[in-house]
Design a protein around this motif. Sequence first.
Motif, short mmCIF file in Angstrom:
data_model
loop_
_atom_site.label_atom_id
_atom_site.label_comp_id
_atom_site.label_asym_id
_atom_site.label_seq_id
_atom_site.Cartn_x
_atom_site.Cartn_y
_atom_site.Cartn_z
N VAL A 1 0.66 -0.68 0.14
CA VAL A 1 0.45 0.02 0.25
C VAL A 1 0.23 1.07 -0.44
N ASP A 2 0.44 2.54 -0.12
CA ASP A 2 1.70 3.47 0.56
C ASP A 2 0.78 4.42 0.91
N SER A 3 1.56 5.43 1.27
CA SER A 3 1.68 5.98 2.59
C SER A 3 -0.59 5.97 2.87
N LYS A 4 -0.42 6.47 1.86
CA LYS A 4 -2.41 6.82 2.31
C LYS A 4 -3.35 5.89 2.44
N MET A 5 -2.59 4.55 2.46
CA MET A 5 -2.62 2.82 2.38
C MET A 5 -4.01 2.78 1.04
N ASN A 6 -3.82 3.42 0.26
CA ASN A 6 -3.85 2.64 -1.48
C ASN A 6 -3.50 1.79 -1.32
N ARG A 7 -4.46 0.58 -2.18
CA ARG A 7 -3.38 -0.68 -2.96
C ARG A 7 -2.67 0.33 -4.18
N MET A 8 -1.11 -0.20 -3.35
CA MET A 8 -0.23 0.22 -4.53
C MET A 8 -0.48 0.55 -5.96
N LEU A 9 -0.70 -1.04 -6.51
CA LEU A 9 -1.23 -1.12 -8.00
C LEU A 9 -2.15 -0.45 -8.18
N GLU A 10 -2.91 0.17 -7.55
CA GLU A 10 -4.27 1.32 -8.05
C GLU A 10 -3.51 2.52 -8.29
N VAL A 11 -1.98 2.75 -8.00
CA VAL A 11 -1.64 4.27 -8.12
C VAL A 11 -0.92 4.51 -9.08
N VAL A 12 -2.44 5.57 -9.81
CA VAL A 12 -1.55 6.19 -11.28
C VAL A 12 -0.90 7.34 -11.10
N PRO A 13 0.40 7.13 -12.04
CA PRO A 13 1.64 8.25 -11.75
C PRO A 13 1.05 8.90 -12.57
N GLU A 14 0.90 10.88 -12.88
CA GLU A 14 1.08 11.48 -13.36
C GLU A 14 2.65 11.86 -14.48
N HIS A 15 3.56 11.71 -13.70
CA HIS A 15 4.73 11.83 -14.51
C HIS A 15 5.78 10.77 -14.01
N ILE A 16 6.70 10.39 -15.48
CA ILE A 16 7.18 8.85 -15.40
C ILE A 16 8.14 8.96 -14.08
N HIS A 17 8.46 9.76 -12.87
CA HIS A 17 9.62 9.51 -12.34
C HIS A 17 8.77 9.81 -10.75
N ASP A 18 7.51 9.95 -11.13
CA ASP A 18 6.52 9.82 -9.67
C ASP A 18 6.67 9.41 -8.39
N LYS A 19 6.45 10.04 -7.45
CA LYS A 19 7.48 8.82 -6.11
C LYS A 19 6.11 7.95 -5.59
N ALA A 20 6.28 7.25 -4.42
CA ALA A 20 4.57 6.87 -3.83
C ALA A 20 5.33 7.24 -2.02
N GLY A 21 5.02 7.07 -1.06
CA GLY A 21 5.21 6.14 -0.09
C GLY A 21 4.71 5.15 0.01
N ILE A 22 5.98 3.86 0.59
CA ILE A 22 5.35 2.33 0.25
C ILE A 22 5.60 2.04 1.77
N PHE A 23 4.49 0.64 1.79
CA PHE A 23 4.54 -0.45 2.76
C PHE A 23 4.44 -1.61 2.17
N MET A 24 4.90 -2.72 2.12
CA MET A 24 4.50 -4.57 1.40
C MET A 24 5.58 -4.96 2.28
N GLY A 25 4.84 -5.94 2.33
CA GLY A 25 5.61 -7.41 3.20
C GLY A 25 4.02 -8.24 3.22
N SER A 26 4.61 -9.13 4.48
CA SER A 26 3.27 -10.40 4.65
C SER A 26 2.13 -9.54 4.95
N TYR A 27 1.11 -10.71 4.55
CA TYR A 27 -0.49 -9.97 4.91
C TYR A 27 -0.61 -9.55 5.57
N ASP A 28 -0.63 -10.38 7.18
CA ASP A 28 -0.92 -9.49 8.22
C ASP A 28 -0.25 -8.38 8.93
#
Length: 336
Positions: free
Chosen positions: A298-325
């Motif tokens: 997920v990103d820092s807003k807790m949106n599913r990372m895979l659904e984040v659409v970048p506006e520009h090619i080098h756009d960044k996001a916060g990220i949390f990833m790992g085990s389901y729980d």
Amino acid sequence: VEGEKVNTHITTLTRFLTEEQVKHKEATGDFTLLCHALQFSFKSIAYYIRRATLVNLTGLAGSSNITGDEQKKLDVISNDLFIEAMRSSGKCALLVSEEEDEVIYFKDSKNARYAVACDPIDGSSNLDAGVSVGTIFAIHKLAEGSTGTKEDILKPGTELVAAGFTMYGASAQLVITMKGGSVNGFTLDQGVGEFILTHPDMRIPKKRAIYSVNEGNSLYWEDNVKSYFNALKEAPDGQKPYSSRYIGSMVADAYRTLLYGGIFAYPADKKSPKGKLRILYECAPMAMVFENAGGQAVDSKMNRMLEVVPEHIHDKAGIFMGSYDEVEKVKAFHKK
Ligand code: AHM
Ligand code: MG
């Protein structure tokens, strides 16, 4: 070897790709050829990294990239190797690289139907110390009728046809996943020069008490991020506190997290409100690997990372990833 039974039933990456292609009736073989070109770039980048200290390839190149990072000699060489591999495959219409300000269009590749994003060497600050680094890649298919435009790559990770990364460590590892498929891990056998399937159908453990984050940034973290990481160390209900592991190469931290479980994070913070890691060639491909292995991202807003659409090619996001729980726990702290 005398007395030892040699395994002759080996799945190389080449064989694996051929078998995948056969499963898809509509496949033309283009994707397979693109992957062969990718495979060559991984092998050659691994080769130069291994020899770097011996042939004066450590240190800075004297230039910087779009993000303002100083480029290392190996950043430049690996980027050139990657671009050449994509160009010569004839199957890549356009490429976004961390090391290139603009999209590269391969106009000569007339019938190319793929768009690729890559970070040729992720974790390059670790290079001169011989710590693991790797290459991250993400592959999109061009829209029907398109000859290749920026729109073909400025898409959410849910549209990716394949993604993965390599880690050049004690051995060179390759992790790859395809749309709707499982995650498979290969190890480069230097002797025969082939990636061998050593980790079929990788599944990330459902939980594990390990966290991986640059804690030096905690001064800038938002309150919910602070309280989440504090809780891991406070170990409520008499549990054992979490262990901390941070290499500073996402590929290496991600590879460990995939195998052992736990959480990797690079949160957006007050200093970097958009995070540090780039969506197209760092966050989205990793998110695809983690989800297909049974984890979450997920990103820092807790949106599913895979659904984040970048506006520009080098756009960044916060990220949390790992085990389901473990990711569920992060989400819970963001609801407070
Ligand atoms: P790079 O692509 O320029 O190497 O930067 C990305 C790297 C990641 O591999 C890693 O997770 C992160 O940057 C480490 O950053 P920091 O040094 O701020 O902890
Ligand atoms: Mg990187």
